[in-house]
Design a protein around this motif. Structure first.
Motif, short mmCIF file in Angstrom:
data_model
loop_
_atom_site.label_atom_id
_atom_site.label_comp_id
_atom_site.label_asym_id
_atom_site.label_seq_id
_atom_site.Cartn_x
_atom_site.Cartn_y
_atom_site.Cartn_z
N HIS A 119 0.66 -0.87 -0.53
CA HIS A 119 0.07 -0.01 0.16
C HIS A 119 0.80 1.43 0.37
N GLN A 120 0.42 2.08 -0.20
CA GLN A 120 0.25 3.68 0.14
C GLN A 120 0.56 4.08 1.00
N ASP A 121 0.98 5.40 1.55
CA ASP A 121 0.57 6.47 2.99
C ASP A 121 0.62 7.70 1.77
N ARG A 122 -1.09 7.45 1.76
CA ARG A 122 -1.05 9.39 1.17
C ARG A 122 -2.74 9.48 1.24
N ASP A 123 -3.11 9.14 2.24
CA ASP A 123 -4.31 10.30 3.09
C ASP A 123 -3.79 11.22 3.74
N GLU A 124 -2.77 11.74 3.42
CA GLU A 124 -2.29 13.42 4.28
C GLU A 124 -2.21 14.29 3.44
N ALA A 125 -2.46 15.45 3.77
CA ALA A 125 -2.13 16.60 2.63
C ALA A 125 -0.81 17.24 2.56
N ASP A 126 0.40 17.10 2.67
CA ASP A 126 1.20 17.06 2.32
C ASP A 126 2.99 16.18 2.02
N PHE A 127 2.92 15.37 1.04
CA PHE A 127 3.54 14.38 0.84
C PHE A 127 5.03 14.76 1.75
N SER A 128 5.53 16.04 1.71
CA SER A 128 6.85 16.00 2.01
C SER A 128 7.21 15.70 2.74
N TYR A 129 5.91 16.40 4.06
CA TYR A 129 6.40 15.05 4.99
C TYR A 129 6.74 14.43 5.73
N PRO A 130 7.77 13.65 6.11
CA PRO A 130 8.05 12.09 6.46
C PRO A 130 7.02 11.44 6.67
N VAL A 131 7.10 8.97 7.00
CA VAL A 131 6.21 8.90 7.63
C VAL A 131 7.69 7.90 8.32
N VAL A 132 7.31 8.17 10.09
CA VAL A 132 9.02 7.40 10.06
C VAL A 132 7.94 6.23 11.11
N SER A 133 8.95 5.13 10.74
CA SER A 133 8.09 4.53 11.20
C SER A 133 8.86 3.44 11.93
N VAL A 134 8.11 2.47 13.62
CA VAL A 134 9.23 2.12 14.26
C VAL A 134 9.22 0.63 14.86
N SER A 135 9.77 -0.61 14.77
CA SER A 135 9.19 -1.95 15.17
C SER A 135 9.78 -2.30 16.14
N TRP A 157 14.51 -8.28 6.78
CA TRP A 157 14.47 -8.60 8.23
C TRP A 157 14.47 -7.20 9.16
N LEU A 158 13.38 -6.80 9.29
CA LEU A 158 12.86 -5.76 11.30
C LEU A 158 12.67 -6.07 11.65
N SER A 159 13.78 -5.60 12.86
CA SER A 159 14.24 -6.40 13.65
C SER A 159 13.25 -5.11 15.43
N SER A 160 13.18 -5.59 16.69
CA SER A 160 12.90 -5.10 17.27
C SER A 160 14.16 -3.50 17.82
N GLY A 161 13.50 -2.16 17.48
CA GLY A 161 14.01 -1.44 17.93
C GLY A 161 14.71 -0.89 17.10
N ASP A 162 14.19 -1.14 15.27
CA ASP A 162 15.01 -0.42 14.00
C ASP A 162 13.61 0.67 13.94
N VAL A 163 14.44 1.56 13.13
CA VAL A 163 13.62 2.54 12.58
C VAL A 163 13.52 3.13 11.29
N VAL A 164 12.50 3.11 10.38
CA VAL A 164 12.45 3.27 9.08
C VAL A 164 12.09 4.93 8.91
N VAL A 165 11.96 5.54 8.06
CA VAL A 165 11.68 6.48 7.59
C VAL A 165 11.79 6.85 5.84
N MET A 166 10.13 6.98 6.08
CA MET A 166 9.69 7.15 4.06
C MET A 166 9.39 8.01 3.37
#
Length: 202
Positions: A119-135, A157-166
């Motif tokens: 999927h895409q995260d596209r329900d936000e008004a401004d795509f210039s801001y990132p989406v930050v993901s924490v596992s 594979w993402l493990s506990s404590g990993d962070v991803v920035v899209m």
């Protein structure tokens, strides 16, 4: 700001950004979020139950039912969403360096057999801001694709404590979680995985 450990199709991955103590403290903060806004089992617009359970914190909560995917100002029970914990906001501050705070922290809980389709995260008004993901918790097989559906993908594979920035050119890449590797973490006691995604909505 920390340096990414590696990149997956232009998406930076911060391996083990949160140590064990920070993870445990964050989970305790999240228990407070779930107590104030209990986990729900959302439906897709087609009426199919999603395999993850979810809740939110912040100004908005992300929600899905037969009326569609959207942000709401209140939990379905009618209560306001609780504040985003400071431990979670600290991660946003660390990896983005932005003064703008996120409006929503979506909490997805993955139990046995749960997954998240591409999927895409596209329900936000401004795509210039990132989406930050924490596992947090059990390992998850995270897959990243393209701006359009189909084509070549890469998984990690993402493990506990990993962070991803899209963010940037990777902000609208399709992505998903194919499966959870049960029993790889004792963080949550009974197993499972929590994924937090922080978003600027307005």
């Amino acid at each position: 700001m920390p340096e990414p450990t590696f990149w997956v199709r232009g998406v930076p991955v911060f391996r083990g950004l949160l140590d064990g103590s920070a993870q445990a403290s964050m989970v305790e903060d999240l228990r407070g979020v779930v107590a104030a806004a209990p986990l729900i089992s959302p439906l897709t617009p087609r009426g199919k139950p999603m395999s993850v359970k979810m809740t939110s914190a912040g100004k908005y909560g992300w929600y899905s039912d037969r009326a569609g995917y959207r942000y709401e100002r209140r939990h379905p029970a009618g209560v306001s969403w609780p504040a985003i914990p400071q431990s979670v906001l600290a991660v946003w501050n660390s990896v983005t360096g932005l003064r703008r705070r996120p409006d929503c922290c979506l909490l997805n809980f993955y139990g046995t057999g749960a997954r998240m389709g591409m999927h895409q995260d596209r329900d936000e008004a401004d795509f210039s801001y990132p989406v930050v993901s924490v596992s947090l918790g059990d390992d998850a097989l995270f897959r990243v694709g393209n701006r359009t559906r189909g084509g070549r993908t890469e998984s990690v594979w993402l493990s506990s404590g990993d962070v991803v920035v899209m963010g940037g050119a990777a902000r609208l890449l399709h992505h998903g979680v194919d499966r959870i590797r049960n029993g790889t973490s004792a963080l949550l006691g009974d197993g499972g995985r929590i994924n937090l995604t922080l978003r600027v909505v307005d």
